[in-house]
Design a protein around this motif. Structure first.
Motif, PDB file in Angstrom:
ATOM      1  N   VAL A  10       0.709  -1.181   0.004  1.00 36.80           N
ATOM      2  CA  VAL A  10      -0.081  -0.188   0.046  1.00 36.80           C
ATOM      3  C   VAL A  10       0.871   1.270   0.038  1.00 36.80           C
ATOM      4  O   VAL A  10       0.524   2.302  -0.780  1.00 36.80           O
ATOM      5  CB  VAL A  10      -0.885  -0.011   1.289  1.00 36.80           C
ATOM      6  CG1 VAL A  10      -1.607   1.372   1.430  1.00 36.80           C
ATOM      7  CG2 VAL A  10      -2.049  -1.116   1.004  1.00 36.80           C
ATOM      8  N   ALA A  11       1.914   1.194   0.944  1.00 32.85           N
ATOM      9  CA  ALA A  11       2.597   2.518   0.888  1.00 32.85           C
ATOM     10  C   ALA A  11       3.647   2.624  -0.281  1.00 32.85           C
ATOM     11  O   ALA A  11       3.616   3.918  -0.844  1.00 32.85           O
ATOM     12  CB  ALA A  11       3.836   2.111   1.991  1.00 32.85           C
ATOM     13  N   ILE A  12       3.849   1.551  -1.243  1.00 31.95           N
ATOM     14  CA  ILE A  12       4.564   1.855  -2.267  1.00 31.95           C
ATOM     15  C   ILE A  12       3.755   2.205  -3.332  1.00 31.95           C
ATOM     16  O   ILE A  12       3.956   3.203  -4.256  1.00 31.95           O
ATOM     17  CB  ILE A  12       5.208   0.552  -3.006  1.00 31.95           C
ATOM     18  CG1 ILE A  12       6.291   0.143  -1.959  1.00 31.95           C
ATOM     19  CG2 ILE A  12       5.592   0.509  -4.270  1.00 31.95           C
ATOM     20  CD1 ILE A  12       7.058  -1.529  -2.317  1.00 31.95           C
ATOM     21  N   ILE A  13       2.447   1.789  -3.420  1.00 29.87           N
ATOM     22  CA  ILE A  13       1.432   2.331  -4.525  1.00 29.87           C
ATOM     23  C   ILE A  13       0.971   3.745  -4.180  1.00 29.87           C
ATOM     24  O   ILE A  13       0.729   4.537  -5.102  1.00 29.87           O
ATOM     25  CB  ILE A  13       0.144   1.423  -4.441  1.00 29.87           C
ATOM     26  CG1 ILE A  13       0.597   0.070  -5.094  1.00 29.87           C
ATOM     27  CG2 ILE A  13      -1.050   1.856  -5.046  1.00 29.87           C
ATOM     28  CD1 ILE A  13      -0.498  -1.133  -4.796  1.00 29.87           C
ATOM     29  N   LEU A  14       0.739   4.043  -2.984  1.00 30.66           N
ATOM     30  CA  LEU A  14       0.485   5.544  -2.655  1.00 30.66           C
ATOM     31  C   LEU A  14       1.688   6.376  -3.032  1.00 30.66           C
ATOM     32  O   LEU A  14       1.245   7.336  -3.487  1.00 30.66           O
ATOM     33  CB  LEU A  14       0.232   5.506  -1.253  1.00 30.66           C
ATOM     34  CG  LEU A  14      -1.186   5.033  -0.825  1.00 30.66           C
ATOM     35  CD1 LEU A  14      -1.347   5.123   0.714  1.00 30.66           C
ATOM     36  CD2 LEU A  14      -2.177   5.819  -1.231  1.00 30.66           C
ATOM     37  N   LEU A  28       2.039  10.750  -1.581  1.00 31.13           N
ATOM     38  CA  LEU A  28       3.377  10.318  -1.247  1.00 31.13           C
ATOM     39  C   LEU A  28       3.756  10.465   0.197  1.00 31.13           C
ATOM     40  O   LEU A  28       4.322   9.616   0.905  1.00 31.13           O
ATOM     41  CB  LEU A  28       4.264  11.148  -2.114  1.00 31.13           C
ATOM     42  CG  LEU A  28       5.823  10.902  -1.953  1.00 31.13           C
ATOM     43  CD1 LEU A  28       6.274   9.468  -2.214  1.00 31.13           C
ATOM     44  CD2 LEU A  28       6.647  11.969  -2.641  1.00 31.13           C
ATOM     45  N   ILE A  29       3.308  11.639   0.891  1.00 28.93           N
ATOM     46  CA  ILE A  29       3.569  11.566   2.179  1.00 28.93           C
ATOM     47  C   ILE A  29       2.932  10.689   3.131  1.00 28.93           C
ATOM     48  O   ILE A  29       3.551  10.124   3.906  1.00 28.93           O
ATOM     49  CB  ILE A  29       3.012  13.087   2.626  1.00 28.93           C
ATOM     50  CG1 ILE A  29       4.060  14.285   2.052  1.00 28.93           C
ATOM     51  CG2 ILE A  29       3.208  13.523   4.146  1.00 28.93           C
ATOM     52  CD1 ILE A  29       3.471  15.620   2.057  1.00 28.93           C
ATOM     53  N   ILE A  30       1.631  10.658   2.490  1.00 30.43           N
ATOM     54  CA  ILE A  30       0.957   9.215   3.253  1.00 30.43           C
ATOM     55  C   ILE A  30       1.529   7.990   3.271  1.00 30.43           C
ATOM     56  O   ILE A  30       1.757   7.193   4.080  1.00 30.43           O
ATOM     57  CB  ILE A  30      -0.680   9.165   2.954  1.00 30.43           C
ATOM     58  CG1 ILE A  30      -1.301  10.353   3.360  1.00 30.43           C
ATOM     59  CG2 ILE A  30      -1.259   8.208   3.602  1.00 30.43           C
ATOM     60  CD1 ILE A  30      -2.646  10.634   2.761  1.00 30.43           C
ATOM     61  N   GLY A  31       1.901   7.906   2.079  1.00 28.83           N
ATOM     62  CA  GLY A  31       2.553   6.477   1.842  1.00 28.83           C
ATOM     63  C   GLY A  31       3.844   6.270   2.575  1.00 28.83           C
ATOM     64  O   GLY A  31       4.275   5.139   3.208  1.00 28.83           O
ATOM     65  N   ILE A  32       4.740   7.316   2.724  1.00 24.85           N
ATOM     66  CA  ILE A  32       6.035   7.390   3.733  1.00 24.85           C
ATOM     67  C   ILE A  32       5.815   7.249   4.940  1.00 24.85           C
ATOM     68  O   ILE A  32       6.221   6.579   5.767  1.00 24.85           O
ATOM     69  CB  ILE A  32       6.873   8.720   3.191  1.00 24.85           C
ATOM     70  CG1 ILE A  32       7.295   8.710   2.121  1.00 24.85           C
ATOM     71  CG2 ILE A  32       7.762   8.784   4.400  1.00 24.85           C
ATOM     72  CD1 ILE A  32       7.841   9.970   1.601  1.00 24.85           C
ATOM     73  N   VAL A  33       4.609   7.868   5.293  1.00 26.52           N
ATOM     74  CA  VAL A  33       4.100   7.667   6.836  1.00 26.52           C
ATOM     75  C   VAL A  33       3.650   6.364   7.042  1.00 26.52           C
ATOM     76  O   VAL A  33       4.120   5.477   8.234  1.00 26.52           O
ATOM     77  CB  VAL A  33       3.037   8.611   7.211  1.00 26.52           C
ATOM     78  CG1 VAL A  33       2.433   8.382   8.607  1.00 26.52           C
ATOM     79  CG2 VAL A  33       3.576  10.030   7.111  1.00 26.52           C
ATOM     80  N   VAL A  34       2.869   5.666   6.225  1.00 25.29           N
ATOM     81  CA  VAL A  34       2.452   4.168   6.389  1.00 25.29           C
ATOM     82  C   VAL A  34       3.770   3.266   6.257  1.00 25.29           C
ATOM     83  O   VAL A  34       3.771   2.534   7.222  1.00 25.29           O
ATOM     84  CB  VAL A  34       1.607   3.725   5.258  1.00 25.29           C
ATOM     85  CG1 VAL A  34       1.284   2.457   5.098  1.00 25.29           C
ATOM     86  CG2 VAL A  34       0.160   4.538   5.433  1.00 25.29           C
ATOM     87  N   LEU A  35       4.622   3.544   5.518  1.00 17.33           N
ATOM     88  CA  LEU A  35       5.946   2.749   5.390  1.00 17.33           C
ATOM     89  C   LEU A  35       6.501   2.811   6.767  1.00 17.33           C
ATOM     90  O   LEU A  35       7.155   1.752   7.282  1.00 17.33           O
ATOM     91  CB  LEU A  35       6.655   3.168   4.279  1.00 17.33           C
ATOM     92  CG  LEU A  35       8.041   2.462   4.220  1.00 17.33           C
ATOM     93  CD1 LEU A  35       7.760   0.957   3.806  1.00 17.33           C
ATOM     94  CD2 LEU A  35       8.960   3.110   3.299  1.00 17.33           C
ATOM     95  N   VAL A  36       6.928   3.957   7.200  1.00 11.97           N
ATOM     96  CA  VAL A  36       7.619   4.316   8.599  1.00 11.97           C
ATOM     97  C   VAL A  36       6.943   3.432   9.604  1.00 11.97           C
ATOM     98  O   VAL A  36       7.534   2.918  10.479  1.00 11.97           O
ATOM     99  CB  VAL A  36       7.691   5.662   8.830  1.00 11.97           C
ATOM    100  CG1 VAL A  36       8.450   5.978  10.220  1.00 11.97           C
ATOM    101  CG2 VAL A  36       8.674   6.549   7.844  1.00 11.97           C
ATOM    102  N   VAL A  37       5.484   3.791   9.826  1.00 14.07           N
ATOM    103  CA  VAL A  37       4.722   3.190  10.911  1.00 14.07           C
ATOM    104  C   VAL A  37       4.955   1.780  10.902  1.00 14.07           C
ATOM    105  O   VAL A  37       5.054   0.906  11.888  1.00 14.07           O
ATOM    106  CB  VAL A  37       3.248   3.651  10.752  1.00 14.07           C
ATOM    107  CG1 VAL A  37       2.446   2.973  11.650  1.00 14.07           C
ATOM    108  CG2 VAL A  37       3.384   5.167  11.248  1.00 14.07           C
ATOM    109  N   ASP A  38       4.557   1.083   9.460  1.00  8.56           N
ATOM    110  CA  ASP A  38       4.847  -0.395   9.372  1.00  8.56           C
ATOM    111  C   ASP A  38       6.075  -0.935   9.699  1.00  8.56           C
ATOM    112  O   ASP A  38       6.052  -1.939  10.519  1.00  8.56           O
ATOM    113  CB  ASP A  38       4.673  -0.612   7.923  1.00  8.56           C
ATOM    114  CG  ASP A  38       4.523  -2.118   7.832  1.00  8.56           C
ATOM    115  OD1 ASP A  38       3.658  -2.915   8.628  1.00  8.56           O
ATOM    116  OD2 ASP A  38       4.791  -2.472   6.801  1.00  8.56           O
ATOM    117  N   VAL A  39       7.059  -0.254   9.484  1.00  7.78           N
ATOM    118  CA  VAL A  39       8.472  -0.831   9.903  1.00  7.78           C
ATOM    119  C   VAL A  39       8.805  -0.782  11.445  1.00  7.78           C
ATOM    120  O   VAL A  39       9.247  -1.722  11.824  1.00  7.78           O
ATOM    121  CB  VAL A  39       9.678   0.203   9.139  1.00  7.78           C
ATOM    122  CG1 VAL A  39      11.124  -0.296   9.622  1.00  7.78           C
ATOM    123  CG2 VAL A  39       9.658  -0.405   7.616  1.00  7.78           C
TER     124      VAL A  39
END
Length: 56
Positions: A10-14, A28-39
Motif C-alpha cells: 500500500v505504501a509503495i502504491i500510494l 506520497l507523504i501518506i505512503g511514507i508515513v505508512v511505510l515508517v509506521v509499518d517498519v
C-alpha cells in the motif's frame, strides 16, 4: 507477516501515485508515513518475540 507485506505494498502504491499524478503529493507523504509506521510496528513485534523465549 501478511499485514506487514500488505502495508508495504500500500505504501509503495500510494507513493507511486503521489509522484506520478500532479497535485497528489499528499499521497506520497501518506505512503511514507505508512511505510515508517509499518517498519516500526514490525520492529516492535520482532523485539518482543525474541524476549519471550527462555534461555537454556
Amino acid at each position: 507477516m501478511a499485514l506487514f507485506l500488505f502495508l508495504i505494498l500500500v505504501a509503495i502504491i500510494l507513493g507511486l501515485i503521489g509522484v506520478v499524478v500532479e497535485g497528489l503529493m499528499f499521497l506520497l507523504i501518506i505512503g511514507i508515513v505508512v511505510l515508517v509506521v509499518d517498519v516500526i510496528f514490525f520492529a516492535v513485534r520482532w523485539s518482543r518475540r525474541g524476549r519471550t523465549r527462555p534461555l537454556r
